[in-house]
Design a protein around this motif. Sequence first.
Motif, PDB file in Angstrom:
ATOM      1  N   HIS A  82      -2.298 117.813  10.852  1.00 33.19           N
ATOM      2  CA  HIS A  82      -1.516 116.580  10.983  1.00 33.19           C
ATOM      3  C   HIS A  82      -1.383 115.884   9.624  1.00 33.19           C
ATOM      4  CE1 HIS A  82      -0.205 112.715  12.669  1.00 33.19           C
ATOM      5  NE2 HIS A  82      -1.154 112.153  11.944  1.00 33.19           N
ATOM      6  N   HIS A  83      -2.493 115.770   8.901  1.00 35.35           N
ATOM      7  CA  HIS A  83      -2.456 115.099   7.599  1.00 35.35           C
ATOM      8  C   HIS A  83      -1.692 115.900   6.550  1.00 35.35           C
ATOM      9  CE1 HIS A  83      -4.858 111.706   8.742  1.00 35.35           C
ATOM     10  NE2 HIS A  83      -5.700 112.520   9.349  1.00 35.35           N
ATOM     11  N   ASP A  87       1.535 114.549   4.542  1.00 37.04           N
ATOM     12  CA  ASP A  87       1.644 114.678   3.082  1.00 37.04           C
ATOM     13  C   ASP A  87       2.942 115.369   2.689  1.00 37.04           C
ATOM     14  OD1 ASP A  87      -0.827 113.461   2.805  1.00 37.04           O
ATOM     15  OD2 ASP A  87      -1.912 115.339   2.427  1.00 37.04           O
ATOM     16  N   GLN A 159      -5.484 109.846  14.488  1.00 37.88           N
ATOM     17  CA  GLN A 159      -6.189 108.648  14.033  1.00 37.88           C
ATOM     18  C   GLN A 159      -5.510 107.354  14.455  1.00 37.88           C
ATOM     19  OE1 GLN A 159      -6.846 109.368   9.835  1.00 37.88           O
ATOM     20  NE2 GLN A 159      -8.713 110.503  10.295  1.00 37.88           N
TER      21      GLN A 159
END
Length: 187
Positions: A82-83, A87, A159
């Motif tokens: 996901h991150h 990015d 998150q």
Amino acid sequence: MSSNATRSDEELIAAIADEKMDAVEEFYRRHEARVYRFALSKLGDSHTAADILNDVMLEVWRSAGKFQGRAKVTTWLLGIAHHKIIDHWRKVGGREFTEVDESLVDESETSSPEHVNAAASDGKLLKACMEKLKDEHREILHLIFYEELNFGEIAEIIQVPEGTVKSRAYHARMQMKQQLLRATQAA
């Protein structure tokens, strides 16, 4: 420790942290399809999804020693993916999407549940409708239906609070229904 053929994900992460290359290879083989499918569902580009997969697995290799076991390995893994995707979007700019007017009421014959369900069974139609959703809604539906994760696990991955996940899931389902209705009316 178990034999190599039956090592748990947690055992593999510990072995990766100990720089055991066979564990890296086994972990990659075990999870490459899931991570690739997740990235492809968000990006819609097979080359970029493959790059994200490689970035994720490199990050697993680098961060295995930091894994604390508070979440399932797959939740941690998809969180990394996901991150990496976020990015990527930051580097290339955001994605365009079609906004759905949730206040529209459809009274046509094609809005019957039977008609909508028949349309949903058509994989190409479903994929096309998913692509028209906002990224956050497409991601939620992918994690719920394809990865079969619960709201708590999804909240850890992206998150956000669990209540936010529930709200997004509700709105994603409503938007998906509207997209399916529109697509079946056009057919």
